[in-house]
Design a protein around this motif. Structure first.
Motif, PDB file in Angstrom:
ATOM      1  N   GLN A 362      -6.708   0.443  -6.663  1.00  0.00           N
ATOM      2  CA  GLN A 362      -5.418   0.695  -7.303  1.00  0.00           C
ATOM      3  C   GLN A 362      -5.514   1.894  -8.254  1.00  0.00           C
ATOM      4  O   GLN A 362      -6.317   1.896  -9.182  1.00  0.00           O
ATOM      5  CB  GLN A 362      -4.980  -0.547  -8.075  1.00  0.00           C
ATOM      6  CG  GLN A 362      -3.639  -0.394  -8.771  1.00  0.00           C
ATOM      7  CD  GLN A 362      -3.242  -1.660  -9.513  1.00  0.00           C
ATOM      8  OE1 GLN A 362      -3.605  -2.763  -9.117  1.00  0.00           O
ATOM      9  NE2 GLN A 362      -2.497  -1.485 -10.597  1.00  0.00           N
ATOM     10  N   PRO A 363      -4.685   2.929  -8.041  1.00  0.00           N
ATOM     11  CA  PRO A 363      -4.697   4.086  -8.948  1.00  0.00           C
ATOM     12  C   PRO A 363      -4.222   3.691 -10.348  1.00  0.00           C
ATOM     13  O   PRO A 363      -3.410   2.775 -10.503  1.00  0.00           O
ATOM     14  CB  PRO A 363      -3.711   5.061  -8.285  1.00  0.00           C
ATOM     15  CG  PRO A 363      -3.592   4.601  -6.865  1.00  0.00           C
ATOM     16  CD  PRO A 363      -3.776   3.118  -6.901  1.00  0.00           C
ATOM     17  N   PRO A 364      -4.686   4.375 -11.372  1.00  0.00           N
ATOM     18  CA  PRO A 364      -4.320   4.020 -12.757  1.00  0.00           C
ATOM     19  C   PRO A 364      -2.823   4.051 -13.025  1.00  0.00           C
ATOM     20  O   PRO A 364      -2.311   3.273 -13.825  1.00  0.00           O
ATOM     21  CB  PRO A 364      -5.057   5.077 -13.590  1.00  0.00           C
ATOM     22  CG  PRO A 364      -6.170   5.555 -12.722  1.00  0.00           C
ATOM     23  CD  PRO A 364      -5.662   5.480 -11.321  1.00  0.00           C
ATOM     24  N   GLU A 365      -2.114   4.970 -12.355  1.00  0.00           N
ATOM     25  CA  GLU A 365      -0.689   5.133 -12.638  1.00  0.00           C
ATOM     26  C   GLU A 365       0.203   4.261 -11.761  1.00  0.00           C
ATOM     27  O   GLU A 365       1.436   4.332 -11.857  1.00  0.00           O
ATOM     28  CB  GLU A 365      -0.303   6.607 -12.443  1.00  0.00           C
ATOM     29  CG  GLU A 365      -0.206   7.066 -10.991  1.00  0.00           C
ATOM     30  CD  GLU A 365      -1.554   7.339 -10.330  1.00  0.00           C
ATOM     31  OE1 GLU A 365      -1.557   7.719  -9.146  1.00  0.00           O
ATOM     32  OE2 GLU A 365      -2.598   7.169 -11.008  1.00  0.00           O
ATOM     33  N   PHE A 366      -0.392   3.426 -10.919  1.00  0.00           N
ATOM     34  CA  PHE A 366       0.385   2.685  -9.926  1.00  0.00           C
ATOM     35  C   PHE A 366       1.436   1.788 -10.578  1.00  0.00           C
ATOM     36  O   PHE A 366       2.612   1.781 -10.198  1.00  0.00           O
ATOM     37  CB  PHE A 366      -0.554   1.854  -9.050  1.00  0.00           C
ATOM     38  CG  PHE A 366       0.071   1.365  -7.772  1.00  0.00           C
ATOM     39  CD1 PHE A 366       0.169   2.204  -6.675  1.00  0.00           C
ATOM     40  CD2 PHE A 366       0.558   0.076  -7.657  1.00  0.00           C
ATOM     41  CE1 PHE A 366       0.734   1.765  -5.484  1.00  0.00           C
ATOM     42  CE2 PHE A 366       1.132  -0.372  -6.490  1.00  0.00           C
ATOM     43  CZ  PHE A 366       1.222   0.479  -5.387  1.00  0.00           C
ATOM     44  N   GLY A 389      -5.034   1.719   3.059  1.00  0.00           N
ATOM     45  CA  GLY A 389      -5.874   0.541   3.287  1.00  0.00           C
ATOM     46  C   GLY A 389      -5.571  -0.654   2.406  1.00  0.00           C
ATOM     47  O   GLY A 389      -6.250  -1.682   2.487  1.00  0.00           O
ATOM     48  N   CYS A 390      -4.559  -0.561   1.539  1.00  0.00           N
ATOM     49  CA  CYS A 390      -4.158  -1.721   0.725  1.00  0.00           C
ATOM     50  C   CYS A 390      -3.668  -2.832   1.642  1.00  0.00           C
ATOM     51  O   CYS A 390      -2.888  -2.587   2.570  1.00  0.00           O
ATOM     52  CB  CYS A 390      -3.056  -1.297  -0.239  1.00  0.00           C
ATOM     53  SG  CYS A 390      -2.425  -2.628  -1.288  1.00  0.00           S
ATOM     54  N   THR A 391      -4.119  -4.049   1.413  1.00  0.00           N
ATOM     55  CA  THR A 391      -3.671  -5.159   2.245  1.00  0.00           C
ATOM     56  C   THR A 391      -2.297  -5.631   1.793  1.00  0.00           C
ATOM     57  O   THR A 391      -1.866  -5.363   0.664  1.00  0.00           O
ATOM     58  CB  THR A 391      -4.646  -6.337   2.175  1.00  0.00           C
ATOM     59  OG1 THR A 391      -4.608  -6.894   0.853  1.00  0.00           O
ATOM     60  CG2 THR A 391      -6.067  -5.912   2.521  1.00  0.00           C
ATOM     61  N   GLN A 397       0.670  -8.933  -4.585  1.00  0.00           N
ATOM     62  CA  GLN A 397       0.174  -9.385  -5.887  1.00  0.00           C
ATOM     63  C   GLN A 397       0.471  -8.366  -6.975  1.00  0.00           C
ATOM     64  O   GLN A 397       0.860  -8.729  -8.094  1.00  0.00           O
ATOM     65  CB  GLN A 397      -1.322  -9.662  -5.808  1.00  0.00           C
ATOM     66  CG  GLN A 397      -1.883 -10.297  -7.060  1.00  0.00           C
ATOM     67  CD  GLN A 397      -3.349 -10.656  -6.896  1.00  0.00           C
ATOM     68  OE1 GLN A 397      -4.227  -9.839  -7.172  1.00  0.00           O
ATOM     69  NE2 GLN A 397      -3.621 -11.868  -6.438  1.00  0.00           N
ATOM     70  N   ILE A 398       0.331  -7.082  -6.663  1.00  0.00           N
ATOM     71  CA  ILE A 398       0.598  -6.046  -7.664  1.00  0.00           C
ATOM     72  C   ILE A 398       2.075  -6.041  -8.044  1.00  0.00           C
ATOM     73  O   ILE A 398       2.432  -5.932  -9.231  1.00  0.00           O
ATOM     74  CB  ILE A 398       0.163  -4.671  -7.135  1.00  0.00           C
ATOM     75  CG1 ILE A 398      -1.355  -4.623  -6.972  1.00  0.00           C
ATOM     76  CG2 ILE A 398       0.620  -3.559  -8.074  1.00  0.00           C
ATOM     77  CD1 ILE A 398      -1.843  -3.426  -6.175  1.00  0.00           C
ATOM     78  N   VAL A 399       2.950  -6.161  -7.046  1.00  0.00           N
ATOM     79  CA  VAL A 399       4.381  -6.179  -7.343  1.00  0.00           C
ATOM     80  C   VAL A 399       4.742  -7.429  -8.143  1.00  0.00           C
ATOM     81  O   VAL A 399       5.572  -7.375  -9.060  1.00  0.00           O
ATOM     82  CB  VAL A 399       5.198  -6.092  -6.035  1.00  0.00           C
ATOM     83  CG1 VAL A 399       6.682  -6.308  -6.310  1.00  0.00           C
ATOM     84  CG2 VAL A 399       4.980  -4.736  -5.373  1.00  0.00           C
TER      85      VAL A 399
END
Length: 600
Positions: A362-366, A389-391, A397-399
Motif C-alpha cells: 500500500q502506497p503511503p498516500e493511498f 497485484g492488490c487482492t 479492507q482498505i476501503v
C-alpha cells in the motif's frame, strides 16, 4: 418426560391442615423455596409464591373458583396446575400435595421438563412480542446448558416466516449479537440474545406469515442460467419470479458459494442499494445460516433454514432504492458514470494484476486519496492497485478502513443525524469485505468501488476533521482507564472524551479483547439501536482482521465514539432484562418475610 407418578418424590411437611383451614392461606418456606398454600373448595393447593410475571408475592391474593389473581398486574392462574390465563405472565409452578394424619406434605421434587417449557415460552414471547418472556426464556435456556445457537435458530426461523418486508433490522441485530458472543463475558451472552430476539419480535409484530414460493418443477437447470434469470428478475423488480429462481437453486443443491454469488451479483448490479442495507442484510443472512449449520456440513446448499432465510432477502433486493437514481450520485459529479467506466476495465485490470498478486504494498498516500476530494482519482487509484497485484480482499479492507476513519474523525459540530451518514458507508464496506472473504467475484468487487464513492460523498463530515488521539498519550496503568468508561457513557456528549480514553488504553498496551468486552457490555445496557449494534460488530470484525494492532486503534475509537454519541438512553430494556434475571435467580423481589411460616 416422566409422569408425576413416575418421578421420585421429595416430600416436605408444610403445615397442619387445621392451620391452613383457619387462615385460608399460608406462606411457608420449604427447602429455601417460598410456597403459598391455599385452601379452596375443600382442597389444598401449593404454588410458588412468586408471580412469574415480575415476582410479586401471590400470598394474600384473591382466590375464587379455583383461580388465584395476582393483585399487582392481575395475572390469573389455575391453582391446580399453575397454568396462566394471561400468556404475558407465564405459568406459575404448582406443587403436588398429600395430606397425612392431618398434616400437609408438599412434593418439592425438581422439575425435569424445564428445557421444553422454556423453549415453548421463547416461542410464545416471540409470537406475542413480550420482551420479559423472551428474556426469562433465554436466561433459563443458557443456564440449562443449551447452546446459544438454539434460541438463535428459533428467532431466525420465526423472523423469516413472520415478516412481510422480508429480512430487516431485527434479524440483522440478532445476527450481530450472535457474531459478538465470542467477545462477551459469559454473563452477557443471554443479554445479547435477548436484545436480538426482542428486535425480531418487534419487527414481526402483526405480520402475516410469508407463504412459500415453490421451486420450478425441473432438475435440468444449471447455475449460470439461474443466476442470469435471478439478476434479470431483480432488475425488473419482479419479486415472485426472483424468489422462485432462488428457491429452485436451493432445491437443486447449488453450492453455498454459488448462492452467495447470485445474491451479491444482483445486489451490485445497481449502486449502493438502500444506502448499503441490502448488501449488509444479505451478508448477515449468510452468516446466520453459517451459525445454525454444523461445521461438518459440506459445500452444498445444506444450510439449515436455507430456503426461508434466503427467500426473505428477495423483497429487499427487488424493492430497494438505487443510488444511480439519486441526484447526489449524479450531480455535481456523475459518480455513476465514473463507476461504470471503471467496471468495464475490471476484467482486464484483474488479468494484468494476476501475476503480481500478493506482492502489492500500500502506497503511503493511498488513504489520503480515498479520503480526498477527487472521485475520479479514487476510482483510478483503486484500479491501479488491482493492476499492481492488490487482492480483492486487500482492497475491500482498505476501503472499509477508510470508512471507519470517517467515523473516527466525525466532528461533533455536525448535525447529530449525520452520524448515520458516516456510519452507513462503514457497515456497507464491512459487508462487502466479509462477502469477498466468502466468494470473490468481479460482480461483488463493484461493491468496493461503491463503498469508496459513498465515503467520498461524506467528506464534508470531516470538515474540519475531529482530531485523532495522540499515540504518545499513554498511562502506566491502562486497566484503570476501563473502569472510567461506564461513568463516561452515563453522560451525554462525551464523544471525544470516550475516543481519547479508548485510544489511550490501547496505545498504553491495554488488552484489545478486554476493551471490546467492556464496550459490548456498555452497548448492551442501552436500549437497542440498530446502527449502534451494526457499528460495534463491524468494528470488532475489522479490528480482528487487521494485522497491525496499532493501525486498528482508530477502528475501535470509531466504534466507541459512535456508541458515546448514542448514549445514555432510557435503558428500559436493560431494566426488563434485570427483572428477568433476578426472577430466574430466585431473588425475593417483593416478599414480606415476616409472614412466612417455617416448616418443621
Amino acid at each position: 418426560m416422566k409422569s408425576i407418578s413416575d418421578r421420585p418424590q421429595s416430600l416436605v411437611r408444610a403445615a397442619t391442615l387445621v392451620e391452613l383451614q383457619e387462615k385460608g392461606q399460608l406462606l411457608v418456606r420449604l427447602n429455601q423455596q417460598p410456597i403459598a398454600l391455599f385452601y379452596s373448595g375443600d382442597r389444598v393447593y401449593a404454588i410458588d409464591n412468586r408471580c412469574p410475571h415480575m415476582g410479586f408475592p401471590l400470598h394474600g391474593s384473591v382466590c375464587k373458583d379455583g383461580i388465584v389473581t395476582c393483585p399487582w398486574h392481575y395475572a390469573r392462574f389455575d391453582l391446580a396446575s399453575g397454568g396462566t390465563f394471561d400468556s404475558w405472565a407465564d405459568d406459575v409452578r404448582s406443587f403436588p400435595v398429600q395430606i397425612r394424619d392431618g398434616e400437609i406434605w408438599v412434593d418439592v421434587t425438581p422439575l425435569d421438563n424445564l428445557k421444553v417449557h422454556h423453549q415453548q415460552r421463547l416461542q410464545d414471547g416471540l409470537e406475542q412480542g413480550i420482551s420479559l418472556v423472551i428474556a426469562k426464556s433465554v436466561i433459563a435456556l443458557l443456564d440449562l446448558g443449551i447452546a446459544p445457537t438454539k434460541p438463535f435458530q428459533v428467532g431466525l426461523s420465526f423472523g423469516t416466516r413472520y415478516n412481510k418486508t422480508g429480512w430487516d433490522t431485527g434479524l440483522t441485530m440478532l445476527t450481530c449479537m450472535m457474531n459478538l458472543l465470542p467477545y462477551l463475558d459469559e454473563s452477557d451472552r443471554s443479554r445479547a440474545l435477548y436484545q436480538g430476539l426482542s428486535a425480531v419480535a418487534r419487527d414481526s409484530a402483526g405480520s402475516p406469515p410469508h407463504f412459500r414460493v415453490h421451486p420450478l418443477p425441473t432438475t435440468h437447470l444449471d447455475f449460470v442460467t439461474l443466476k442470469a434469470w435471478f439478476r434479470q428478475f431483480i432488475d425488473q423488480r419482479d419479486r415472485e419470479a426472483a424468489e422462485r429462481c432462488l428457491v429452485t437453486a436451493v432445491e437443486l443443491g447449488i453450492s453455498r458459494t454459488q448462492i452467495a454469488e447470485m445474491l451479491f451479483a444482483a445486489a451490485t448490479d445497481h449502486r449502493y442499494l438502500d444506502v448499503g442495507h441490502v448488501l449488509d442484510f444479505i451478508n448477515k443472512a449468510l452468516e446466520a445460516l453459517d451459525a445454525v449449520t454444523p461445521s461438518e456440513h459440506g459445500e452444498a446448499t445444506d444450510w439449515q433454514e436455507a430456503e426461508p432465510v434466503l427467500a426473505s432477502l428477495v423483497a429487499g433486493l427487488a424493492n430497494a432504492t438505487r443510488m444511480e437514481e439519486a441526484s447526489s450520485w449524479r450531480y455535481p459529479v456523475d459518480l455513476v458514470a465514473i463507476l461504470e467506466e471503471a467496471f468495464e476495465q475490471l476484467p482486464a485490470v484483474l488479468e494484468t494484476g494476476k501475476s503480481q498478486r500478493g506482492e502489492w504494498v500500500q502506497p503511503p498516500e493511498f488513504l489520503s486519496v480515498l479520503l480526498g476530494e477527487d472521485a475520479q482519482a479514487i476510482a483510478n487509484r483503486l484500479l491501479d492497485a488491482l493492476r499492481s497485484g492488490c487482492t480483492e480482499e486487500q482492497l475491500a479492507q482498505i476501503v472499509t478502513y477508510a470508512a471507519a476513519l470517517r467515523v473516527a474523525r466525525f466532528h461533533t459540530n455536525n448535525d447529530h443525524g449525520d452520524w448515520n451518514s458516516a456510519h452507513h458507508p462503514f457497515t456497507f464496506a464491512n459487508a462487502v469485505l466479509q462477502g469477498i472473504r466468502r466468494v470473490s467475484t468481479v460482480e461483488l468487487l463493484r461493491g468496493v468501488f461503491d463503498a469508496a464513492m459513498s465515503v467520498y460523498l461524506n467528506r464534508f463530515l470531516n470538515v474540519p476533521p475531529a482530531r485523532l488521539p495522540d499515540a504518545k498519550d499513554i498511562v502506566a496503568n491502562p486497566e484503570s482507564l476501563l473502569e472510567k468508561l461506564p461513568d463516561l457513557l452515563d453522560r451525554q456528549q462525551q464523544v471525544n472524551e470516550t475516543g481519547r480514553l479508548v485510544a489511550q488504553y490501547l496505545y498504553s498496551g491495554g488488552n484489545p479483547k478486554a476493551l471490546m468486552t467492556v464496550l459490548a457490555k456498555l452497548m448492551l445496557r442501552e436500549n437497542r439501536d440498530f446502527h449502534v449494534m451494526q457499528s460495534m460488530e463491524a468494528a470488532f470484525r475489522l479490528y480482528s482482521q487487521l494485522i497491525d494492532p496499532v493501525e486498528g486503534v482508530p477502528v475501535l475509537v470509531a466504534a466507541a465514539r459512535y456508541l458515546a454519541a448514542h448514549a445514555p438512553t432510557m435503558r428500559s430494556q436493560e431494566q426488563t432484562y434485570q427483572m428477568a434475571y433476578r426472577l430466574h435467580r430466585g431473588d425475593r423481589l417483593f416478599e414480606d418475610t415476616e409472614s412466612e411460616v417455617d416448616a418443621d
